[in-house]
Design a protein around this motif. Structure first.
Motif, PDB file in Angstrom:
ATOM      1  N   ASP A  37       6.698-190.736  61.592  1.00  0.00           N
ATOM      2  CA  ASP A  37       7.887-189.672  61.112  1.00  0.00           C
ATOM      3  C   ASP A  37       7.110-188.848  59.568  1.00  0.00           C
ATOM      4  O   ASP A  37       8.199-188.271  59.719  1.00  0.00           O
ATOM      5  CB  ASP A  37       8.374-191.142  59.223  1.00  0.00           C
ATOM      6  N   LEU A  38       5.953-188.605  59.691  1.00  0.00           N
ATOM      7  CA  LEU A  38       5.721-187.387  59.132  1.00  0.00           C
ATOM      8  C   LEU A  38       4.274-186.636  59.586  1.00  0.00           C
ATOM      9  O   LEU A  38       3.413-187.496  59.751  1.00  0.00           O
ATOM     10  CB  LEU A  38       5.353-187.387  57.446  1.00  0.00           C
ATOM     11  N   LYS A  39       3.722-185.597  59.995  1.00  0.00           N
ATOM     12  CA  LYS A  39       3.230-184.910  60.424  1.00  0.00           C
ATOM     13  C   LYS A  39       2.994-183.957  59.272  1.00  0.00           C
ATOM     14  O   LYS A  39       4.033-182.663  58.918  1.00  0.00           O
ATOM     15  CB  LYS A  39       2.821-184.432  61.724  1.00  0.00           C
ATOM     16  N   LYS A  40       1.342-183.849  58.725  1.00  0.00           N
ATOM     17  CA  LYS A  40       0.679-182.380  57.809  1.00  0.00           C
ATOM     18  C   LYS A  40      -0.537-182.986  57.615  1.00  0.00           C
ATOM     19  O   LYS A  40      -1.005-183.469  57.821  1.00  0.00           O
ATOM     20  CB  LYS A  40       1.856-182.772  56.244  1.00  0.00           C
ATOM     21  N   PRO A  41      -0.553-181.362  57.564  1.00  0.00           N
ATOM     22  CA  PRO A  41      -2.549-181.250  58.000  1.00  0.00           C
ATOM     23  C   PRO A  41      -3.103-181.576  56.307  1.00  0.00           C
ATOM     24  O   PRO A  41      -2.135-181.292  55.071  1.00  0.00           O
ATOM     25  CB  PRO A  41      -2.463-179.775  58.047  1.00  0.00           C
ATOM     26  N   ALA A  42      -4.194-181.846  56.427  1.00  0.00           N
ATOM     27  CA  ALA A  42      -4.934-181.886  55.237  1.00  0.00           C
ATOM     28  C   ALA A  42      -4.794-180.945  53.929  1.00  0.00           C
ATOM     29  O   ALA A  42      -5.190-179.414  54.709  1.00  0.00           O
ATOM     30  CB  ALA A  42      -6.187-182.790  55.155  1.00  0.00           C
ATOM     31  N   GLY A  43      -4.731-180.220  53.519  1.00  0.00           N
ATOM     32  CA  GLY A  43      -4.305-178.837  52.307  1.00  0.00           C
ATOM     33  C   GLY A  43      -2.844-178.598  52.182  1.00  0.00           C
ATOM     34  O   GLY A  43      -3.475-177.283  51.964  1.00  0.00           O
ATOM     35  N   ILE A  56      12.729-185.857  48.375  1.00  0.00           N
ATOM     36  CA  ILE A  56      13.045-187.107  48.737  1.00  0.00           C
ATOM     37  C   ILE A  56      12.518-188.382  48.844  1.00  0.00           C
ATOM     38  O   ILE A  56      12.636-189.189  49.862  1.00  0.00           O
ATOM     39  CB  ILE A  56      13.270-186.993  50.770  1.00  0.00           C
ATOM     40  N   HIS A  57      12.175-188.749  47.756  1.00  0.00           N
ATOM     41  CA  HIS A  57      11.638-189.809  48.039  1.00  0.00           C
ATOM     42  C   HIS A  57      12.608-190.956  47.504  1.00  0.00           C
ATOM     43  O   HIS A  57      11.704-191.786  48.077  1.00  0.00           O
ATOM     44  CB  HIS A  57      11.829-189.917  46.039  1.00  0.00           C
ATOM     45  N   THR A  58      14.119-190.626  47.857  1.00  0.00           N
ATOM     46  CA  THR A  58      14.389-192.525  47.859  1.00  0.00           C
ATOM     47  C   THR A  58      14.611-192.486  49.437  1.00  0.00           C
ATOM     48  O   THR A  58      14.591-193.846  49.809  1.00  0.00           O
ATOM     49  CB  THR A  58      16.213-192.738  47.566  1.00  0.00           C
ATOM     50  N   VAL A  59      14.628-191.066  50.201  1.00  0.00           N
ATOM     51  CA  VAL A  59      14.009-191.967  51.704  1.00  0.00           C
ATOM     52  C   VAL A  59      13.355-191.376  52.244  1.00  0.00           C
ATOM     53  O   VAL A  59      12.947-191.479  53.679  1.00  0.00           O
ATOM     54  CB  VAL A  59      15.361-191.668  52.314  1.00  0.00           C
ATOM     55  N   ARG A  60      11.976-191.012  51.239  1.00  0.00           N
ATOM     56  CA  ARG A  60      10.336-190.926  52.097  1.00  0.00           C
ATOM     57  C   ARG A  60      10.052-191.427  53.297  1.00  0.00           C
ATOM     58  O   ARG A  60      10.458-192.978  53.401  1.00  0.00           O
ATOM     59  CB  ARG A  60       9.676-190.353  50.339  1.00  0.00           C
ATOM     60  N   PRO A  61       9.331-191.424  53.913  1.00  0.00           N
ATOM     61  CA  PRO A  61       8.787-191.943  54.647  1.00  0.00           C
ATOM     62  C   PRO A  61       8.040-193.345  54.148  1.00  0.00           C
ATOM     63  O   PRO A  61       7.886-193.022  53.583  1.00  0.00           O
ATOM     64  CB  PRO A  61       8.118-190.863  55.910  1.00  0.00           C
ATOM     65  N   PRO A  62       7.840-194.240  55.440  1.00  0.00           N
ATOM     66  CA  PRO A  62       7.183-195.377  55.146  1.00  0.00           C
ATOM     67  C   PRO A  62       5.394-194.845  55.059  1.00  0.00           C
ATOM     68  O   PRO A  62       4.950-195.897  53.799  1.00  0.00           O
ATOM     69  CB  PRO A  62       6.978-196.668  55.846  1.00  0.00           C
ATOM     70  N   ILE A  63       5.209-194.276  55.166  1.00  0.00           N
ATOM     71  CA  ILE A  63       3.334-193.684  54.918  1.00  0.00           C
ATOM     72  C   ILE A  63       3.724-193.663  52.851  1.00  0.00           C
ATOM     73  O   ILE A  63       2.054-193.962  52.070  1.00  0.00           O
ATOM     74  CB  ILE A  63       3.106-192.863  55.973  1.00  0.00           C
TER      75      ILE A  63
END
Length: 183
Positions: A37-43, A56-63
């Protein structure tokens, strides 16, 4: 462990009632996220982080729905330990290919911006709270990660598999029993 209690709940506790993120968005930048659902590097700030938090708080990914920092889970942490106030974020880490058995599942205390955050009274209190459990604790300043619990001799014997001296046998055995699967 009861079936309805997950590993994070078992090791850090459940979310403390009434303890909200408020204006803190440290996790939206500090953590690495690698899910379908979401890929983001640290930092790196999340592309969905806005001025007031998650856009996108109301539809944010499960993680993002299921994850809570240590400050939200550990009731004994004072309000000053909230990441945006203390400069430190506490999280439970899962490393797929750990360098040693004490890195597979551990608590990591991350400096959000500067290593100096580790030198505060709040940091000392946080570390004291975390180091009374049978869970490895690492400090991470963004570039270097240092194991602080268990302490040196115990950690060396746990990791090496060498026979510890008599005064450390029980403690080393407890750590090996819990974390040996990550060796």
């Amino acid at each position: 462990m009861p079936a309805d209690l997950d590993l994070e709940d078992a090791l850090l506790g459940t979310v403390v009632a009434g303890r909200q993120c408020g204006g803190c968005t440290a996790c939206c930048e500090i953590l690495k996220i690698d899910t379908p659902d979401l890929k983001k590097p640290a930092g790196t700030p999340c592309e969905h982080r806005g001025a007031g938090g998650c856009a996108i708080h109301t539809v944010r990914p499960p993680i993002c729905r299921a994850w809570f920092c240590g400050w939200r889970r550990i009731a004994a942490m004072p309000d000053e330990a909230r990441p945006d106030r203390s400069g430190l974020m506490v999280s439970l880490d899962f490393v797929r290919e750990p360098r040693n058995c004490l890195e597979g599942v551990s608590i990591v205390v991350r400096a959000i911006e500067a290593r100096g955050a580790f030198k505060s009274d709040v940091a000392e209190h946080i570390v004291d709270l975390l180091c009374d459990r049978l869970v490895p604790v690492w400090l991470h300043d963004g570039s270097q990660k240092i194991l602080i619990h268990p302490e040196g001799d115990v950690a060396r014997h746990v990791i090496s598999g060498d026979t510890p001296p008599a005064h450390l046998r029980e403690e080393v055995s407890a750590w090996r029993s819990r974390y040996g699967m990550f060796a």
